[in-house]
Design a protein around this motif. Structure first.
Motif, PDB file in Angstrom:
ATOM      1  N   ALA A 125       0.846  -1.243  -0.046  1.00 42.38           N
ATOM      2  CA  ALA A 125       0.070   0.069   0.075  1.00 42.38           C
ATOM      3  C   ALA A 125       0.879   1.247  -0.131  1.00 42.38           C
ATOM      4  O   ALA A 125       0.510   2.281  -0.694  1.00 42.38           O
ATOM      5  N   ASP A 126       2.052   1.216   0.894  1.00 42.88           N
ATOM      6  CA  ASP A 126       2.728   2.313   0.688  1.00 42.88           C
ATOM      7  C   ASP A 126       3.425   2.851  -0.449  1.00 42.88           C
ATOM      8  O   ASP A 126       3.763   3.803  -0.923  1.00 42.88           O
ATOM      9  N   ALA A 127       3.665   1.717  -1.158  1.00 44.26           N
ATOM     10  CA  ALA A 127       4.516   1.651  -2.376  1.00 44.26           C
ATOM     11  C   ALA A 127       3.442   2.122  -3.412  1.00 44.26           C
ATOM     12  O   ALA A 127       4.096   2.896  -4.595  1.00 44.26           O
ATOM     13  N   LEU A 128       2.261   2.017  -3.319  1.00 41.38           N
ATOM     14  CA  LEU A 128       1.139   2.430  -4.006  1.00 41.38           C
ATOM     15  C   LEU A 128       0.707   3.849  -4.230  1.00 41.38           C
ATOM     16  O   LEU A 128      -0.031   4.343  -4.916  1.00 41.38           O
ATOM     17  N   GLN A 129       1.195   4.546  -3.087  1.00 47.24           N
ATOM     18  CA  GLN A 129       0.776   6.043  -2.741  1.00 47.24           C
ATOM     19  C   GLN A 129       1.196   6.850  -4.017  1.00 47.24           C
ATOM     20  O   GLN A 129       2.228   6.993  -4.583  1.00 47.24           O
ATOM     21  N   GLY A 130      -0.002   7.586  -4.340  1.00 45.93           N
ATOM     22  CA  GLY A 130       0.290   8.454  -5.631  1.00 45.93           C
ATOM     23  C   GLY A 130      -0.080   7.742  -6.820  1.00 45.93           C
ATOM     24  O   GLY A 130      -0.140   8.423  -7.879  1.00 45.93           O
ATOM     25  N   ALA A 131      -0.059   6.617  -6.804  1.00 44.54           N
ATOM     26  CA  ALA A 131      -0.196   5.721  -8.363  1.00 44.54           C
ATOM     27  C   ALA A 131      -1.700   5.807  -8.755  1.00 44.54           C
ATOM     28  O   ALA A 131      -2.633   5.603  -8.046  1.00 44.54           O
ATOM     29  N   ASP A 132      -1.982   5.592 -10.060  1.00 44.38           N
ATOM     30  CA  ASP A 132      -3.196   5.578 -10.527  1.00 44.38           C
ATOM     31  C   ASP A 132      -3.559   4.227 -11.279  1.00 44.38           C
ATOM     32  O   ASP A 132      -3.342   4.290 -12.569  1.00 44.38           O
ATOM     33  N   ASN A 156      -7.061   0.656  -0.389  1.00 47.75           N
ATOM     34  CA  ASN A 156      -7.861   1.923  -0.482  1.00 47.75           C
ATOM     35  C   ASN A 156      -7.394   3.244   0.152  1.00 47.75           C
ATOM     36  O   ASN A 156      -7.582   4.244  -0.633  1.00 47.75           O
ATOM     37  N   ARG A 157      -7.079   3.116   1.181  1.00 50.94           N
ATOM     38  CA  ARG A 157      -6.645   4.185   1.982  1.00 50.94           C
ATOM     39  C   ARG A 157      -5.248   4.777   1.386  1.00 50.94           C
ATOM     40  O   ARG A 157      -4.779   6.136   1.762  1.00 50.94           O
ATOM     41  N   ALA A 158      -4.802   4.043   0.525  1.00 50.40           N
ATOM     42  CA  ALA A 158      -3.542   4.398  -0.074  1.00 50.40           C
ATOM     43  C   ALA A 158      -3.796   5.177  -1.277  1.00 50.40           C
ATOM     44  O   ALA A 158      -2.809   5.789  -2.188  1.00 50.40           O
ATOM     45  N   GLY A 159      -5.142   5.499  -1.432  1.00 51.62           N
ATOM     46  CA  GLY A 159      -5.441   6.436  -2.725  1.00 51.62           C
ATOM     47  C   GLY A 159      -6.007   5.394  -3.875  1.00 51.62           C
ATOM     48  O   GLY A 159      -6.425   6.102  -4.861  1.00 51.62           O
ATOM     49  N   ILE A 160      -6.024   4.069  -3.603  1.00 50.46           N
ATOM     50  CA  ILE A 160      -6.433   3.286  -4.940  1.00 50.46           C
ATOM     51  C   ILE A 160      -7.715   3.114  -4.769  1.00 50.46           C
ATOM     52  O   ILE A 160      -8.348   2.587  -3.927  1.00 50.46           O
ATOM     53  N   THR A 161      -8.541   3.708  -5.827  1.00 50.87           N
ATOM     54  CA  THR A 161     -10.094   3.698  -6.004  1.00 50.87           C
ATOM     55  C   THR A 161     -10.433   2.408  -7.072  1.00 50.87           C
ATOM     56  O   THR A 161     -11.408   2.282  -7.098  1.00 50.87           O
ATOM     57  N   LYS A 162      -9.409   2.512  -7.736  1.00 54.75           N
ATOM     58  CA  LYS A 162      -9.772   1.323  -9.089  1.00 54.75           C
ATOM     59  C   LYS A 162      -9.488  -0.017  -8.196  1.00 54.75           C
ATOM     60  O   LYS A 162      -8.465  -0.545  -8.244  1.00 54.75           O
ATOM     61  N   LEU A 163     -10.380  -0.605  -7.391  1.00 56.08           N
ATOM     62  CA  LEU A 163     -10.416  -1.789  -6.541  1.00 56.08           C
ATOM     63  C   LEU A 163     -11.157  -2.712  -7.001  1.00 56.08           C
ATOM     64  O   LEU A 163     -12.247  -2.905  -7.075  1.00 56.08           O
ATOM     65  N   ALA A 164     -10.821  -4.080  -6.747  1.00 56.96           N
ATOM     66  CA  ALA A 164     -11.714  -5.312  -6.734  1.00 56.96           C
ATOM     67  C   ALA A 164     -11.016  -6.187  -5.917  1.00 56.96           C
ATOM     68  O   ALA A 164      -9.994  -6.415  -5.510  1.00 56.96           O
ATOM     69  N   ALA A 165     -12.083  -7.409  -5.573  1.00 55.14           N
ATOM     70  CA  ALA A 165     -11.506  -8.456  -4.835  1.00 55.14           C
ATOM     71  C   ALA A 165     -11.480  -9.517  -5.561  1.00 55.14           C
ATOM     72  O   ALA A 165     -12.271  -9.678  -6.647  1.00 55.14           O
TER      73      ALA A 165
END
Length: 373
Positions: A125-132, A156-165
């Protein structure tokens, strides 16, 4: 309790080539030729929306093939350029995330072995910060809904809104036809907590057997899952990993052609009126069931008090065996599945034991409280 997830709709980040959504590709990228050739065959079917391939493979024991590594990202890039298919890979470390993003991978997923560890998920999650970038999260290896939800929340809290399970089944000590038990109730529970969260089914890892993939895939679609992830290899017989659960692109195309895609609802007044009437009947019966269970537990309380007054043990094995045999036989006569009846009875019996245990220990608990007062 509904989850507070900020999520973009699935169709805003992945274009469906056909219905249902299908993400497919080899379990492992083995050679550049194998990956690119498989990608071309998959693209030719017109049914695949994204190409998946394992680049880094978390293996149970050392010495097994653990993935081709970073060079495979360049093979994926070539496959994408030649076929137009978006690419997807599993990431398990911050370094994986950085390399995948730098190589233009379109979709990332967090594997089951990573989901089980909050430290690993937080690193990703930390590595994903700022990624789209879209991120899919597989359920943890063990049947723990909280771990699954926690991983989704961290991403999700890392800013990832394109999310699926991704529902890929759970490890179990019980032997069955499946490599990983589907435990559909956990996936349903997740959907209840987060109705807007897309759930993609992975029948390859659930079954571990290509002959069962269509069965699980159809059940997943019937349960309103939003897509499938299926492993496909140009020649599964020589696959370096999970050969038994991979299918050829041609077999995959045939499999998909025989799946039935059902609608979650029909916008018809007559249909909805009939459905509403039937659901109202279920609601009334459910209310009666709950009422009768409450009445049963009141009698259980009285039995517990009687046992306590007469110094009788809580568990009466003969009585429990009698209930189990008689009620299961009665349920079977009424067309109820025996396994279902047994599980229901065991749940009721467990609650009865719990209540009677409370009654038996009430005086001891009161005495202890007075001692500490």
């Amino acid at each position: 309790m509904k989850l507070d997830l900020k999520i973009q709709p699935l169709d805003s980040w992945i274009k469906k080539t056909a219905e249902p959504l299908l993400i497919a590709g080899p379990c492992s990228a083995e050679t550049e030729e194998q990956l690119v050739a498989t990608a071309h065959l998959l693209a030719k079917t017109g049914k695949v929306s994204a190409l998946r391939a394992g680049i880094w493979k978390p293996r149970t024991r050392p010495g097994e093939f653990e993935g081709i590594g970073s060079i495979g990202l360049q093979w994926l890039k070539r496959a994408k350029e030649e076929t137009g298919l978006p690419t997807a890979v599993e990431v398990a470390t911050a370094k994986h995330v950085e390399e995948a993003l730098a190589s233009g991978v379109d979709i990332l997923w967090v594997g089951a072995r990573s989901t089980v560890n909050p430290f690993t998920v937080q690193e990703i999650a930390d590595a994903l910060q700022g990624a789209d970038v879209p991120v899919m999260v597989k359920n943890p290896v063990n049947p723990d809904l909280s771990l699954w939800i926690g991983a989704l929340e961290r991403i999700n809290r890392a800013g990832i809104t394109k999310l699926a399970a991704i529902h890929r089944g759970f490890s179990s000590f019980e032997k069955s036809a499946f490599r990983n038990e589907p435990m559909w109730d956990l996936a349903i529970n997740l959907k209840t907590h987060a109705p807007e969260l897309p759930i993609i089914n992975d029948p390859s890892h659930i079954t571990g057997n290509r002959d069962l993939i269509s069965y699980v895939a159809q059940k997943a679609l019937d349960m309103d899952m939003q897509g499938l992830m299926i492993e496909s290899h140009i020649d599964p017989s020589v696959a370096w990993t999970d050969a038994a659960q991979q299918v050829t692109p041609a077999a995959l195309s045939e499999l998909m052609s025989h799946l039935t895609l059902r609608k979650p609802e029909i916008k018809s007044a007559d249909f909805n009126d009939k459905l509403s009437q039937l659901r109202n009947q279920i609601d009334k019966i459910d209310d009666l069931v709950i009422q009768k269970l409450a009445e049963r537990m009141q009698i259980v309380q009285k039995i517990g008090e009687y046992k306590k007054d007469n110094n009788i043990t809580i568990l009466q094995v003969n009585r429990w065996d009698e209930i189990l045999q008689k009620r299961t036989a009665y349920g079977k006569a009424l067309k109820l599945d025996s396994s279902f009846t047994e599980k229901l009875l065991e749940l009721i019996h467990s609650e009865s034991i719990r209540r009677q245990t409370e009654i038996m220990n009430k005086d001891a608990a009161v005495a202890e409280n007075l001692t500490h007062a």
